[in-house]
Write a protein that holds these residues in place. Structure first.
Motif, PDB file in Angstrom:
ATOM      1  N   GLY A  91       0.814  -1.212   0.000  1.00  0.00           N
ATOM      2  CA  GLY A  91       0.000   0.000   0.000  1.00  0.00           C
ATOM      3  C   GLY A  91       0.845   1.257   0.000  1.00  0.00           C
ATOM      4  O   GLY A  91       0.543   2.232  -0.698  1.00  0.00           O
ATOM      5  N   CYS A  92       1.916   1.244   0.766  1.00  0.00           N
ATOM      6  CA  CYS A  92       2.820   2.391   0.832  1.00  0.00           C
ATOM      7  C   CYS A  92       3.464   2.652  -0.529  1.00  0.00           C
ATOM      8  O   CYS A  92       3.438   3.780  -1.033  1.00  0.00           O
ATOM      9  CB  CYS A  92       3.906   2.142   1.878  1.00  0.00           C
ATOM     10  SG  CYS A  92       5.261   3.329   1.834  1.00  0.00           S
ATOM     11  N   ILE A  93       4.028   1.613  -1.120  1.00  0.00           N
ATOM     12  CA  ILE A  93       4.726   1.766  -2.403  1.00  0.00           C
ATOM     13  C   ILE A  93       3.770   2.195  -3.510  1.00  0.00           C
ATOM     14  O   ILE A  93       4.040   3.128  -4.270  1.00  0.00           O
ATOM     15  CB  ILE A  93       5.443   0.451  -2.786  1.00  0.00           C
ATOM     16  CG1 ILE A  93       6.543   0.141  -1.771  1.00  0.00           C
ATOM     17  CG2 ILE A  93       6.026   0.539  -4.199  1.00  0.00           C
ATOM     18  CD1 ILE A  93       7.183  -1.226  -1.941  1.00  0.00           C
ATOM     19  N   VAL A  94       2.622   1.523  -3.591  1.00  0.00           N
ATOM     20  CA  VAL A  94       1.630   1.859  -4.621  1.00  0.00           C
ATOM     21  C   VAL A  94       1.105   3.274  -4.417  1.00  0.00           C
ATOM     22  O   VAL A  94       0.919   4.035  -5.381  1.00  0.00           O
ATOM     23  CB  VAL A  94       0.464   0.846  -4.605  1.00  0.00           C
ATOM     24  CG1 VAL A  94      -0.674   1.323  -5.510  1.00  0.00           C
ATOM     25  CG2 VAL A  94       0.948  -0.524  -5.043  1.00  0.00           C
ATOM     26  N   GLY A  95       0.886   3.660  -3.151  1.00  0.00           N
ATOM     27  CA  GLY A  95       0.370   4.997  -2.861  1.00  0.00           C
ATOM     28  C   GLY A  95       1.310   6.094  -3.324  1.00  0.00           C
ATOM     29  O   GLY A  95       0.878   7.092  -3.913  1.00  0.00           O
ATOM     30  N   VAL A  96       2.600   5.914  -3.098  1.00  0.00           N
ATOM     31  CA  VAL A  96       3.586   6.914  -3.496  1.00  0.00           C
ATOM     32  C   VAL A  96       3.786   6.913  -5.008  1.00  0.00           C
ATOM     33  O   VAL A  96       3.723   7.955  -5.666  1.00  0.00           O
ATOM     34  CB  VAL A  96       4.935   6.682  -2.784  1.00  0.00           C
ATOM     35  CG1 VAL A  96       6.003   7.643  -3.335  1.00  0.00           C
ATOM     36  CG2 VAL A  96       4.790   6.869  -1.283  1.00  0.00           C
ATOM     37  N   VAL A  97       4.008   5.717  -5.569  1.00  0.00           N
ATOM     38  CA  VAL A  97       4.309   5.610  -7.006  1.00  0.00           C
ATOM     39  C   VAL A  97       3.120   6.077  -7.855  1.00  0.00           C
ATOM     40  O   VAL A  97       3.291   6.810  -8.838  1.00  0.00           O
ATOM     41  CB  VAL A  97       4.697   4.167  -7.376  1.00  0.00           C
ATOM     42  CG1 VAL A  97       4.821   4.012  -8.896  1.00  0.00           C
ATOM     43  CG2 VAL A  97       6.007   3.784  -6.709  1.00  0.00           C
ATOM     44  N   SER A  98       1.908   5.682  -7.476  1.00  0.00           N
ATOM     45  CA  SER A  98       0.739   6.007  -8.293  1.00  0.00           C
ATOM     46  C   SER A  98       0.510   7.510  -8.393  1.00  0.00           C
ATOM     47  O   SER A  98       0.267   8.041  -9.481  1.00  0.00           O
ATOM     48  CB  SER A  98      -0.510   5.321  -7.741  1.00  0.00           C
ATOM     49  OG  SER A  98      -0.788   5.762  -6.417  1.00  0.00           O
ATOM     50  N   VAL A  99       0.611   8.210  -7.263  1.00  0.00           N
ATOM     51  CA  VAL A  99       0.357   9.657  -7.299  1.00  0.00           C
ATOM     52  C   VAL A  99       1.476  10.385  -8.041  1.00  0.00           C
ATOM     53  O   VAL A  99       1.229  11.370  -8.745  1.00  0.00           O
ATOM     54  CB  VAL A  99       0.181  10.223  -5.868  1.00  0.00           C
ATOM     55  CG1 VAL A  99       1.509  10.279  -5.115  1.00  0.00           C
ATOM     56  CG2 VAL A  99      -0.443  11.615  -5.925  1.00  0.00           C
ATOM     57  N   VAL A 100       2.700   9.894  -7.930  1.00  0.00           N
ATOM     58  CA  VAL A 100       3.819  10.498  -8.662  1.00  0.00           C
ATOM     59  C   VAL A 100       3.626  10.332 -10.162  1.00  0.00           C
ATOM     60  O   VAL A 100       3.789  11.286 -10.934  1.00  0.00           O
ATOM     61  CB  VAL A 100       5.162   9.871  -8.214  1.00  0.00           C
ATOM     62  CG1 VAL A 100       6.286  10.249  -9.183  1.00  0.00           C
ATOM     63  CG2 VAL A 100       5.516  10.316  -6.802  1.00  0.00           C
ATOM     64  N   VAL A 101       3.272   9.126 -10.574  1.00  0.00           N
ATOM     65  CA  VAL A 101       3.089   8.848 -11.997  1.00  0.00           C
ATOM     66  C   VAL A 101       1.932   9.667 -12.571  1.00  0.00           C
ATOM     67  O   VAL A 101       2.050  10.287 -13.636  1.00  0.00           O
ATOM     68  CB  VAL A 101       2.847   7.334 -12.233  1.00  0.00           C
ATOM     69  CG1 VAL A 101       2.419   7.071 -13.673  1.00  0.00           C
ATOM     70  CG2 VAL A 101       4.107   6.545 -11.903  1.00  0.00           C
ATOM     71  N   ILE A 102       0.810   9.677 -11.861  1.00  0.00           N
ATOM     72  CA  ILE A 102      -0.362  10.421 -12.343  1.00  0.00           C
ATOM     73  C   ILE A 102      -0.057  11.918 -12.437  1.00  0.00           C
ATOM     74  O   ILE A 102      -0.379  12.575 -13.427  1.00  0.00           O
ATOM     75  CB  ILE A 102      -1.573  10.173 -11.420  1.00  0.00           C
ATOM     76  CG1 ILE A 102      -2.044   8.716 -11.542  1.00  0.00           C
ATOM     77  CG2 ILE A 102      -2.719  11.121 -11.774  1.00  0.00           C
ATOM     78  CD1 ILE A 102      -3.082   8.323 -10.514  1.00  0.00           C
TER      79      ILE A 102
END
Length: 235
Positions: A101-112
């Protein structure tokens, strides 16, 4: 009306009454959009805008409410302790889920954010969006983000999660109570955890774990994740 909000007792009473009314409104109507926190924020902002009262004046009067947020977060440890035996049996799944959840939360918002054309400092400001404000601000400062923007985004994310989190999970067929509450705590920090407490102490305990673990993991991992992504972010 400035004098009204220069009185700390009046400000505290005003804020509590607004929240009390908002809470009663939701319980009476059952409309999930009428989240007490969201309704209170809208009413207070509208009131300040109509009477041309600056936020600094309101904040000065509400400093004791701000102070009480800290022990309120610590108090979330009580239901956590009461559910300790159940938590021990689920340690590995909990840790793995919160790490993902931590990794996906950070990576997803950065990518978007990057794909939508956000600048580097904006991207870094959004990265710690899903943790409590004090941690998010420190992470934002450490990576070169804009701390006030981070604080505002954290509040918006928390309100969104508290209002829509359980509805979204229901739509996607997530029915397990542990999975639901861990996800809310991970994605919507203290506001999501508060919403979980309204459902039951069990939900609140698991959401508290999500809140705590995601806060720790984000503080530790976010700078390294952003370092790995920095060549793409800077491009």
């Amino acid at each position: 009306m400035q004098w009204f909000f220069n009185n700390e007792i009046i400000v505290i009473a005003f804020t509590i009454v607004i929240y009390f009314i908002a809470e009663k409104l939701q319980k009476k109507t059952g409309v999930f959009l009428l989240n007490p926190i969201l309704v209170s924020v809208v009413i207070i902002i509208s009131f300040l805008s109509v009477f041309n009262i600056d936020y600094e004046t309101y904040h000065k009067g509400s400093k004791y409410i701000d102070f009480l947020l800290k022990p309120a977060v610590v108090a979330l440890g009580v239901p956590l302790y009461l559910q300790l035996e159940k938590i021990k049996k689920q340690v590995l799944p909990i840790i793995i889920s919160q790490l993902v959840g931590c990794i996906v939360g950070v990576v997803s918002v950065v990518v978007i954010a990057k794909l939508m054309g956000a600048s580097k400092d904006i991207v870094y400001s959004l990265a710690p969006k899903s943790v409590t404000t004090p941690i998010a601000i420190e992470v934002s400062r450490a990576v070169g983000g804009i701390a006030p923007l981070t604080a505002a985004v954290v509040i918006v994310v928390g309100i969104f999660g508290a209002v829509f989190g359980y509805v979204i999970m229901k739509l996607f067929g997530v029915k397990n109570p542990i999975a639901q509450s861990l996800a809310i705590g991970n994605a919507a920090h203290a506001l999501g955890t508060s919403r979980s407490m309204d459902i039951s102490p069990n939900y609140g305990a698991m959401a508290s774990i999500g809140l705590i673990l995601n806060g720790v993991l984000t503080a530790l991992l976010a700078p390294y994740i952003l370092k790995v992504l920095s060549p793409w972010i800077d491009a």
